[in-house]
Design a protein around this motif. Sequence first.
Motif: not given
Length: 411
Positions: A12-28
């Motif tokens: 589970g991810v809540v980060a500046p790059s996105g909420v949710g693992a997939e949003e975070h990963w796509a941003s990176l």
Amino acid sequence: MSASRVLVTGIGVVAPSGVGAEEHWASLLRGELSVAPVEGFDTSRHSAVLAGQVRGFVPAEHVDERLMVQTDRWSWMSLAAARMALDDAKYDPADHDPYATSVFLSAGSGGNEFGQREIQALWSRGRRAVGAYQSIAWFYAASTGQVSIKHGTKGPSGVVVSEAAGGLDSIGWARRALRRGTSAVLVGGTEAGITPYALTCQATSGRLSGAREPRQGYKPFDIGANGHVPGEGGAVLLLEEADAAERRSAPRVWGEIAGYGATHDAHHHEEIAPDSTQLARAVRIALDDAGVGADQVDLVVADGAGSPELDALELDALGAVFGGRATPVPVTVPQGFTGRMMAGGSSLNVATALLAMRDGFVPAVGNLDRPVPAPGLDLVQGSARRTQVRTALVVARGFGGFNSALVLRAA
């Protein structure tokens, strides 16, 4: 499956790059810089004005409003990330004995926004203006406690406070609990230190960047490195003992926690250690614990503190361990894109490494333009690189001399 194996079954991810693992990963993978001028309060009197703040996070979508008034933003993020990790793993603690599930999160600064609001009320209006929830909302164990209460877990739980190394240290503790009979543990952590009081406290370390432009801020392993930019958020992971995961037919295994090592610089807690001996030792302990040689590591997710002296020490440590390889090991620092999230950053880096294993891509070092010399190492620059990752090393350091390293093995 061996009872000694520990698996990651939920993220589970809540980060500046996105909420949710997939949003975070796509941003990176897109190489997006999620650092910007601080929003929410006036920073004109602060020496640091940039941060990685979480946007698109609506607390009411994740936390009951009755609980929101009792808790701080960092706990909201932990509650949301824990729910995501459980959903990802299709693991409902209510389906298991309450003592089978534990929560062990890390923390670096606690409930800053809530605490500052209550302190201001105390100063301006007196003690009767302070709410009862101040006693439970600000302190380091608040998120662990609230996640445990929310999901009815009664397994051995706790909180670890080792600043940016905390995310890895929570995993080290959880692995011991799993080997002693607990079936599942929620680990990791989040931070929400972008408030006037918290930003002032962080500035006392002397390690924050004073840059005014995002591209000039946090620049790990860059010739222009000038300190780090703080960030908020992080990640929560669900770890399961392998036999327990097999018995319940866990739908997915992200990877295995293969090795862990932690050391301390044994130096003055406010000063930088004179050498990288203890950091290199933590890495070697983790590799030995995993039974992995330096030539078997496919990726290093580095700490990347963003100051010239600290970065040089980390590169020295990694060079001492990996410098003899025939092919330089790829090294990345995803936090260069998001800001440095203290305890939340190292747990998020674990999630990032697992995503890299799944997709065979390695994100670039965030905000890297002019790499410093890194003999024997391959700093991933420019854009994400296609690389098969079977074994990854995550490195983290905490202010005060904490060093931690974690080895992940693909499922």
